[in-house]
Design a protein around this motif. Structure first.
Motif, PDB file in Angstrom:
ATOM      1  N   GLY A  24       0.701  -1.208  -0.063  1.00  0.00           N
ATOM      2  CA  GLY A  24       0.362   0.146  -0.301  1.00  0.00           C
ATOM      3  C   GLY A  24       0.968   1.196  -0.388  1.00  0.00           C
ATOM      4  O   GLY A  24       2.034   1.228   0.181  1.00  0.00           O
ATOM      5  N   MET A  25       0.517   2.513   0.015  1.00  0.00           N
ATOM      6  CA  MET A  25       0.602   4.065   0.022  1.00  0.00           C
ATOM      7  C   MET A  25       0.536   4.732   1.246  1.00  0.00           C
ATOM      8  O   MET A  25       1.337   5.631   0.804  1.00  0.00           O
ATOM      9  CB  MET A  25       0.430   4.339  -1.345  1.00  0.00           C
ATOM     10  N   SER A  26      -0.195   3.904   2.236  1.00  0.00           N
ATOM     11  CA  SER A  26       0.084   5.405   3.268  1.00  0.00           C
ATOM     12  C   SER A  26       1.235   5.229   4.157  1.00  0.00           C
ATOM     13  O   SER A  26       1.265   3.939   4.737  1.00  0.00           O
ATOM     14  CB  SER A  26      -1.789   4.971   3.971  1.00  0.00           C
ATOM     15  N   GLU A  52     -13.821   4.361   1.803  1.00  0.00           N
ATOM     16  CA  GLU A  52     -12.434   4.775   1.880  1.00  0.00           C
ATOM     17  C   GLU A  52     -12.448   4.723   0.375  1.00  0.00           C
ATOM     18  O   GLU A  52     -12.955   3.088  -0.010  1.00  0.00           O
ATOM     19  CB  GLU A  52     -10.862   3.814   2.075  1.00  0.00           C
ATOM     20  N   GLY A  54     -10.935   3.772  -2.969  1.00  0.00           N
ATOM     21  CA  GLY A  54      -9.402   4.015  -3.530  1.00  0.00           C
ATOM     22  C   GLY A  54      -8.303   2.451  -1.998  1.00  0.00           C
ATOM     23  O   GLY A  54      -7.961   3.156  -2.004  1.00  0.00           O
ATOM     24  N   PHE A  56      -7.125  -0.658  -2.546  1.00  0.00           N
ATOM     25  CA  PHE A  56      -5.568  -1.420  -2.597  1.00  0.00           C
ATOM     26  C   PHE A  56      -5.723  -2.855  -1.813  1.00  0.00           C
ATOM     27  O   PHE A  56      -7.024  -3.421  -1.859  1.00  0.00           O
ATOM     28  CB  PHE A  56      -5.324  -0.781  -3.035  1.00  0.00           C
ATOM     29  N   PHE A  60      -5.064   0.880   5.044  1.00  0.00           N
ATOM     30  CA  PHE A  60      -4.996   1.842   5.468  1.00  0.00           C
ATOM     31  C   PHE A  60      -6.583   0.970   5.820  1.00  0.00           C
ATOM     32  O   PHE A  60      -6.631   2.239   7.073  1.00  0.00           O
ATOM     33  CB  PHE A  60      -5.050   3.724   4.944  1.00  0.00           C
ATOM     34  N   ASP A  78     -13.302  -0.165  -4.587  1.00  0.00           N
ATOM     35  CA  ASP A  78     -11.643  -0.041  -5.400  1.00  0.00           C
ATOM     36  C   ASP A  78     -12.301  -1.293  -6.586  1.00  0.00           C
ATOM     37  O   ASP A  78     -13.172  -1.696  -6.470  1.00  0.00           O
ATOM     38  CB  ASP A  78     -10.924  -0.460  -5.174  1.00  0.00           C
ATOM     39  N   VAL A  79     -11.387  -0.251  -7.840  1.00  0.00           N
ATOM     40  CA  VAL A  79     -12.099  -1.034  -8.960  1.00  0.00           C
ATOM     41  C   VAL A  79     -11.796  -2.487  -9.160  1.00  0.00           C
ATOM     42  O   VAL A  79     -11.670  -3.011  -9.266  1.00  0.00           O
ATOM     43  CB  VAL A  79     -11.316  -0.239  -9.596  1.00  0.00           C
ATOM     44  N   THR A 110     -16.295  -1.459  -7.315  1.00  0.00           N
ATOM     45  CA  THR A 110     -17.563  -0.415  -8.617  1.00  0.00           C
ATOM     46  C   THR A 110     -16.052   0.425  -8.776  1.00  0.00           C
ATOM     47  O   THR A 110     -15.077   0.919  -9.003  1.00  0.00           O
ATOM     48  CB  THR A 110     -18.678   0.079  -8.277  1.00  0.00           C
ATOM     49  N   ASP A 111     -16.004   1.500 -10.265  1.00  0.00           N
ATOM     50  CA  ASP A 111     -15.833   2.658 -10.558  1.00  0.00           C
ATOM     51  C   ASP A 111     -16.296   3.337  -9.662  1.00  0.00           C
ATOM     52  O   ASP A 111     -17.947   3.551 -10.465  1.00  0.00           O
ATOM     53  CB  ASP A 111     -16.065   2.249 -12.104  1.00  0.00           C
ATOM     54  N   THR A 112     -15.493   4.772  -8.709  1.00  0.00           N
ATOM     55  CA  THR A 112     -16.982   5.569  -8.530  1.00  0.00           C
ATOM     56  C   THR A 112     -17.191   6.665  -9.050  1.00  0.00           C
ATOM     57  O   THR A 112     -18.315   7.278  -9.335  1.00  0.00           O
ATOM     58  CB  THR A 112     -15.906   6.837  -7.444  1.00  0.00           C
ATOM     59  N   ASP A 135      -8.787   8.000  -1.563  1.00  0.00           N
ATOM     60  CA  ASP A 135      -7.240   7.540  -1.990  1.00  0.00           C
ATOM     61  C   ASP A 135      -7.620   6.703  -3.555  1.00  0.00           C
ATOM     62  O   ASP A 135      -6.597   6.062  -4.024  1.00  0.00           O
ATOM     63  CB  ASP A 135      -6.516   6.883  -1.593  1.00  0.00           C
ATOM     64  N   GLY A 136      -8.524   7.466  -4.912  1.00  0.00           N
ATOM     65  CA  GLY A 136      -8.840   6.841  -6.202  1.00  0.00           C
ATOM     66  C   GLY A 136      -7.708   7.509  -6.922  1.00  0.00           C
ATOM     67  O   GLY A 136      -6.541   7.219  -6.531  1.00  0.00           O
ATOM     68  N   GLU A 137      -8.062   7.263  -8.182  1.00  0.00           N
ATOM     69  CA  GLU A 137      -7.255   7.687  -9.396  1.00  0.00           C
ATOM     70  C   GLU A 137      -6.619   9.456  -9.066  1.00  0.00           C
ATOM     71  O   GLU A 137      -7.974  10.593  -8.505  1.00  0.00           O
ATOM     72  CB  GLU A 137      -8.515   7.927 -10.442  1.00  0.00           C
TER      73      GLU A 137
END
Ligand SMILES: C[S@@+](CC[C@H](N)C(=O)[O-])C[C@H]1O[C@@H](n2cnc3c(N)ncnc32)[C@H](O)[C@@H]1O
Length: 252
Positions: A24-26, A52, A54, A56, A60, A78-79, A110-112, A135-137
């Protein structure tokens, strides 16, 4: 490792070990501060769900879900296709490994860009989220949509946390947040949580202007040793900055 505590023993133990093993990235620094914010909400009697955008592999999301009360719910959107469809299975496995009850959260694939605020509200048993992590696209279209979705379901006393602010890889992303703030003058940046590294980047914490007092002094006191005392001016007001290293340059 930075010596920071959320004040919640189980979360601190998770952050010290399991957290960084989940891809992850957080940052751990931001997760500890955000965990404290969720604790503060509970102490103030603020109840609601966790959202949340995004998710992943859940790093987080899981950390924040540990702070939910038994009658609150976490929704992770998330997608779940990047970098492969396996990310969905990894997310579920990480939640199980961390001991999250499968009934306490929803993984919404899903895609927001395709959902409405009503669709989202219907997924939140409380009808509102007290803590939202966006924290999506990282482009104008998606962040604008994600911030509007977050805004629509936000509990009046809640916070929206936005990841990857001031990230060198997304240098113009902050303009989308400034546009959101211009559309919603009732909101402001409560706190900037500085980065740990280029990938574990800075987060902005937003709340309603009239709720700033209930969080700001508490954050300043609790995290005094991380307080960058010069703060930051954001569209005309001084905002709290917390950073792993608040040392000021010597100027005399
Ligand atoms: C930077 S990662 C999230 C990291 C995670 N929050 C963490 O702290 O470890 C961004 C995620 O956003 C998801 N994403 C991108 N565009 C999306 C969209 N339009 N709708 C839903 N999720 C999206 C990606 O699939 C990816 O998993």
């Amino acid at each position: 490792m930075i010596d920071i505590s959320s004040g919640h023993a189980a979360l601190d133990a998770f952050l010290a070990g399991h957290y960084l093993r989940i891809r992850g990235m957080s940052s751990r620094f931001a997760a500890a501060i955000c965990g404290h914010i969720m604790r503060r909400q509970t102490a103030l009697g603020i109840t609601g769900d966790l959202l949340e955008i995004g998710t992943f592999e859940g790093r987080f999301f899981i950390a924040m879900a540990m702070l939910l009360a038994p009658d609150e719910h976490g929704v992770g959107i998330d997608v779940f296709t990047w970098p492969s469809a396996r990310v969905y299975d990894h997310f579920l496995a990480n939640c199980a490994d961390a001991g999250l009850d499968a009934h306490s959260y929803t993984a919404w694939k899903t895609d927001t860009r395709t959902i409405t605020a009503d669709d989202l509200r219907a997924k939140l048993p409380a009808g509102a989220a007290r803590f939202v992590h966006v924290d999506g696209e990282h482009n104008v279209e998606c962040l604008t949509q994600d911030l509007e979705l977050a805004h629509a379901v936000l509990h009046p006393d809640g916070v929206i946390v936005i990841d990857d602010m001031l990230h060198p890889g997304y240098p113009t992303l902050v303009t989308t947040v400034l546009d959101y703030l211009a559309r919603h003058p009732e909101m402001r940046v409560l706190c900037i949580i500085d980065r740990e590294s280029i990938t574990a980047a800075a987060k902005f914490v937003l709340c309603r202007v009239d709720r700033v007092a209930s969080y700001e002094q508490d954050l300043m006191t609790t995290f005094a040793k991380f307080h960058y005392v010069l703060g930051a001016y954001v569209t005309g007001y001084l905002t709290l900055v917390l950073t792993p290293d608040p040392t000021l340059p010597k100027v005399d």
